[in-house]
Write a protein that holds these residues in place. Structure first.
Motif, PDB file in Angstrom:
ATOM      1  N   SER A 126       0.358  -1.088  -0.193  1.00  0.00           N
ATOM      2  CA  SER A 126      -0.534  -0.204   0.288  1.00  0.00           C
ATOM      3  C   SER A 126       1.535   1.476  -0.011  1.00  0.00           C
ATOM      4  O   SER A 126       0.673   2.424  -0.440  1.00  0.00           O
ATOM      5  N   MET A 127       1.494   1.057   0.337  1.00  0.00           N
ATOM      6  CA  MET A 127       3.341   2.776   0.250  1.00  0.00           C
ATOM      7  C   MET A 127       3.586   2.407  -0.735  1.00  0.00           C
ATOM      8  O   MET A 127       3.622   3.862  -0.817  1.00  0.00           O
ATOM      9  N   LEU A 169      -1.609   0.623  -9.248  1.00  0.00           N
ATOM     10  CA  LEU A 169      -1.492   1.284  -8.012  1.00  0.00           C
ATOM     11  C   LEU A 169      -2.388   2.699  -7.705  1.00  0.00           C
ATOM     12  O   LEU A 169      -2.675   2.759  -6.530  1.00  0.00           O
ATOM     13  N   GLU A 170      -3.408   2.734  -8.494  1.00  0.00           N
ATOM     14  CA  GLU A 170      -4.305   4.030  -8.150  1.00  0.00           C
ATOM     15  C   GLU A 170      -6.094   3.154  -8.529  1.00  0.00           C
ATOM     16  O   GLU A 170      -6.862   3.763  -9.102  1.00  0.00           O
ATOM     17  N   CYS A 171      -5.843   2.187  -8.314  1.00  0.00           N
ATOM     18  CA  CYS A 171      -7.700   1.886  -7.792  1.00  0.00           C
ATOM     19  C   CYS A 171      -8.218   1.407  -9.182  1.00  0.00           C
ATOM     20  O   CYS A 171      -9.047   2.381  -9.194  1.00  0.00           O
ATOM     21  N   GLY A 172      -7.885   0.943 -10.335  1.00  0.00           N
ATOM     22  CA  GLY A 172      -8.626   0.839 -10.981  1.00  0.00           C
ATOM     23  C   GLY A 172      -9.035   1.841 -12.003  1.00  0.00           C
ATOM     24  O   GLY A 172      -9.314   1.713 -12.806  1.00  0.00           O
ATOM     25  N   PHE A 188      -3.975  -3.306 -22.139  1.00  0.00           N
ATOM     26  CA  PHE A 188      -5.096  -4.061 -21.330  1.00  0.00           C
ATOM     27  C   PHE A 188      -5.618  -2.862 -20.152  1.00  0.00           C
ATOM     28  O   PHE A 188      -4.515  -2.178 -20.094  1.00  0.00           O
ATOM     29  N   MET A 189      -6.903  -3.206 -19.533  1.00  0.00           N
ATOM     30  CA  MET A 189      -7.402  -1.993 -19.195  1.00  0.00           C
ATOM     31  C   MET A 189      -7.071  -2.516 -17.707  1.00  0.00           C
ATOM     32  O   MET A 189      -7.908  -2.915 -17.344  1.00  0.00           O
ATOM     33  N   GLY A 190      -7.653  -1.508 -16.439  1.00  0.00           N
ATOM     34  CA  GLY A 190      -8.224  -1.737 -15.330  1.00  0.00           C
ATOM     35  C   GLY A 190      -7.455  -3.216 -13.973  1.00  0.00           C
ATOM     36  O   GLY A 190      -6.952  -4.048 -15.041  1.00  0.00           O
TER      37      GLY A 190
END
Length: 233
Positions: A126-127, A169-172, A188-190
């Motif tokens: 998470s860091m 690293l940025e939630c979607g 590729f995405m998400g």
């Protein structure tokens, strides 16, 4: 560019399998708690010319296996914290790394912090989603690099068995375009893991061509084996 190396606890790559350390010099070294044990391991392998003493030893020092190591490095700055603190020892080391060499670009390398308790591992992961984060993470078997929006890289010297993973690293918010992977399509995405255990395509491997990756939006960790060469472009 200043290279900053943070040794921390948990599972870490053995010195003989971590050419990233041998291939780079470091301007500042921090040890977070039992990272001092890891430092000692690397010092024994590489010698004093590469690792003489840490610049800062930081943490509550409850996990160092041999407390005499703390006294051994008398010229290091010791920043000892109470057990009742609001941050992990690795976080404290990262906060120190943020404040050194003000006004200069830094490449912050985190060595260790793999395996063990899942909550500890996820906390370290998470860091990398915060405003200030390590640029490189060295763990057993893999080296991982942060790639931000509009940044690109080439990955050279991949064998056909080597695996490459991309972690959001940025939630979607992640969108990645690649050339030379076996599974890619046009992009590729998400998803938190938009591409797990991918590999170089047969064509790229046969022609010794690098894999090229561009982050179009978001930020991700690109995880590659130590034998490969990661090049920012």
């Amino acid at each position: 560019m200043k290279n900053v190396l943070i040794f921390t606890g948990g599972e870490y790559p053995n010195p003989d399998e971590c050419p990233y350390v041998s291939d780079n010099s470091f301007d500042f070294v921090l040890c977070a708690d039992s990272g001092l044990d890891v430092f000692e391991c690397y010092k024994k392998y590489f010698g004093e010319k590469k690792f003489y003493c840490p610049d800062i030893i930081i943490g509550d020092m409850d996990s160092v296996s041999d407390k005499s190591l703390i006294d051994k490095y008398k010229t290091s700055v010791l920043k000892k914290y109470s057990h009742y603190k609001d941050f992990s020892d690795t976080e404290l080391a990262l906060m120190e790394a943020k404040n050194i060499f003000p006004g200069e670009k830094k490449n912050v390398v985190l060595l260790g912090a793999s395996g063990g308790r899942i909550d500890h591992f996820l906390h370290v992961y998470s860091m990398f989603s915060r405003d200030f984060y390590p640029d490189v993470w060295l763990t057993p078997g893999m080296k991982s690099f942060v790639l931000c929006e509009k940044q690109s890289c080439r990955i050279h010297a991949l064998s056909i068995e080597d695996r490459i993973s991309f972690l959001d690293l940025e939630c979607g918010m992640l969108s990645v375009r690649s050339q030379g992977l076996e599974w890619e399509g046009d992009r590729f995405m998400g998803g938190l893991v938009p591409s797990l255990s991918n590999r170089a395509s047969d064509s790229n491997y046969r022609n010794s061509k690098p894999v090229e990756v561009t982050v179009e939006s978001g930020r991700c960790l690109v995880c590659v084996p130590y034998e490969s060469v990661f090049e920012r472009i």
